[in-house]
Design a protein around this motif. Structure first.
Motif, short mmCIF file in Angstrom:
data_model
loop_
_atom_site.label_atom_id
_atom_site.label_comp_id
_atom_site.label_asym_id
_atom_site.label_seq_id
_atom_site.Cartn_x
_atom_site.Cartn_y
_atom_site.Cartn_z
N LEU A 31 24.69 -15.36 -36.73
CA LEU A 31 25.36 -14.09 -36.46
C LEU A 31 24.84 -13.47 -35.16
CD1 LEU A 31 27.36 -11.97 -37.46
CD2 LEU A 31 25.49 -10.88 -38.72
N ILE A 32 23.53 -13.58 -34.92
CA ILE A 32 22.97 -13.07 -33.66
C ILE A 32 23.59 -13.81 -32.48
CG2 ILE A 32 20.87 -13.01 -32.25
CD1 ILE A 32 19.31 -12.43 -34.84
N ARG A 46 27.28 -12.69 -32.01
CA ARG A 46 27.43 -11.36 -31.39
C ARG A 46 26.97 -11.37 -29.93
NH1 ARG A 46 31.29 -8.94 -33.24
NH2 ARG A 46 31.78 -11.14 -33.59
N LEU A 92 25.41 -6.22 -34.91
CA LEU A 92 25.14 -6.85 -36.20
C LEU A 92 25.61 -5.96 -37.34
CD1 LEU A 92 21.57 -8.34 -35.59
CD2 LEU A 92 23.75 -9.55 -35.60
N ARG A 124 28.64 -6.76 -40.09
CA ARG A 124 28.38 -6.75 -41.53
C ARG A 124 29.20 -5.71 -42.27
NH1 ARG A 124 22.03 -6.79 -40.12
NH2 ARG A 124 21.63 -9.04 -40.18
#
Length: 363
Positions: free
Chosen positions: A58-59, A62, A249, A253
């Motif tokens: 996810l990091i 993004r 992040l 989410r």
């Protein structure tokens, strides 16, 4: 796009090394980022949301969220430089219509059919005028096509900015002015316009456009400017990224974020990243390394890769979805990333300078 043969594609036409520019390098770097961003998006669906692997992916996802602002910035750079040399309205708008408007319309239709054929949408959607309105007015026929719509709007805006370009504004001043303009347009939309999909309009990209106009007007001076300013801009970029990432992040989410904070940090991070990419492209453009030449060659078919790769990723995922341990998922997605990048690039190179390429891609 289904007919591309990944086994024995036609060899790409040779390109003299001297013809591969920093602009090609920039496009190549950015299209790699696009495919990697979308590949990690697929990968996230097959990782445990509570796992470390999911967090790292996810990091990365993004972090790789700067392609559209970067492409918009580059469009402003290239077209501003061209318009300053000669602006013939009839020729300019006709070329923009055939090279931008036609591919947008064609690929919107193709992706509308693709989503129905692959059971991602019901067949009735094809006869729903409201769906076609959103698909064509906001670039929603597929999740990536809004960029082509934004590019068309950029083509309209840039001639209006020629008086600014002729004054050759300072790049630093353009960064500050563009940020203020972007904030003003954000507030205008929030309080007055209230567009349903503002990020699918040119209003959301006035900072990279303004910055691109200034760079385009001073492109010959840019490498020297970047060498002088990078010691300030790179730390600012690092700071902007450190502030942007937690917000990004949280947004990914589904957690609550302050829209103006998230958008502001995103604009700053992506615009500074575009400047840094161009600085990098100029720095390595004279290198004769295989990696540099490969990336620059990718840049010559970046539009072809951009248009085709989402369908290819979806087809690969439907054929054999990633599964197993995080490492197995990662290796599978690495293979899919390489296919989604390489197959459209080889197809695009094989079709260059053909009538079919003009009909499919506008060039």
């Amino acid at each position: 796009m289904k007919d591309a043969d990944p086994v024995s594609p036609a060899p790409p036409a040779p390109v003299p090394k001297g013809n591969l520019t920093a602009i090609d390098m920039f496009r190549g770097l950015t299209i790699i980022e696009v495919v990697a961003h979308h590949s990690t998006g697929v990968m996230l669906r097959y990782l445990d949301p509570a796992s470390t692997a999911h967090l790292y992916t996810l990091i990365l996802n993004r972090t790789l969220h700067f392609a559209v602002p970067a492409f918009v910035f580059l469009s402003a750079v290239v077209l501003t430089r061209s318009l300053l040399k000669r602006f013939e309205p009839r020729r300019y708008f006709w070329r923009r219509l055939t090279r931008g408007g036609w591919p947008y319309l064609l690929w919107s239709v193709l992706y509308a059919l693709w989503y129905v054929w692959t059971d991602q949408r019901v067949p009735e959607s094809l006869t729903d005028p409201a769906r076609w309105r959103d698909w064509l007015l906001y670039g929603k026929a597929s999740y990536h096509l809004y960029f082509l719509l934004v590019a068309l709007e950029v083509y309209v805006v840039l001639p209006l900015m020629l008086p600014l370009a002729r004054r050759k504004p300072s790049i630093t001043a353009a960064l500050i002015f563009g940020a203020a303009l972007q904030l003003g347009l954000y507030l205008l939309n929030r309080e007055v316009l209230r567009l349903p999909f503002p990020a699918s309009t040119v209003l959301w990209y006035m900072l990279p456009i303004t910055l691109g106009v200034a760079v385009g007007a001073r492109l010959d001076e840019f490498p020297a400017w970047w060498r002088r300013r990078r010691w300030v801009l790179l730390p600012v970029l690092t700071l902007a990224f450190s502030l942007y990432l937690p917000e990004a992040l949280a947004y990914a989410r589904g957690e609550r974020v302050t829209p103006i904070v998230y958008s502001g940090l995103s604009w700053l991070y992506t615009s500074l990243t575009a400047l840094a990419l161009l600085g990098l492209a100029f720095r390595v453009q004279r290198s004769a390394s295989t990696v540099r030449l490969t990336v620059a060659l990718l840049g010559t078919v970046s539009l072809q890769v951009y248009l085709i790769h989402p369908a290819l990723l979806q087809a690969l995922e439907r054929w054999d979805a990633p599964q197993g341990t995080p490492w197995q998922v990662a290796l599978t997605m690495l293979g899919y990333f390489l296919l989604a990048l390489g197959v459209p690039a080889l197809l695009g190179r094989a079709l260059l300078n053909t009538r079919l390429s003009t009909w499919l891609f506008g060039r």
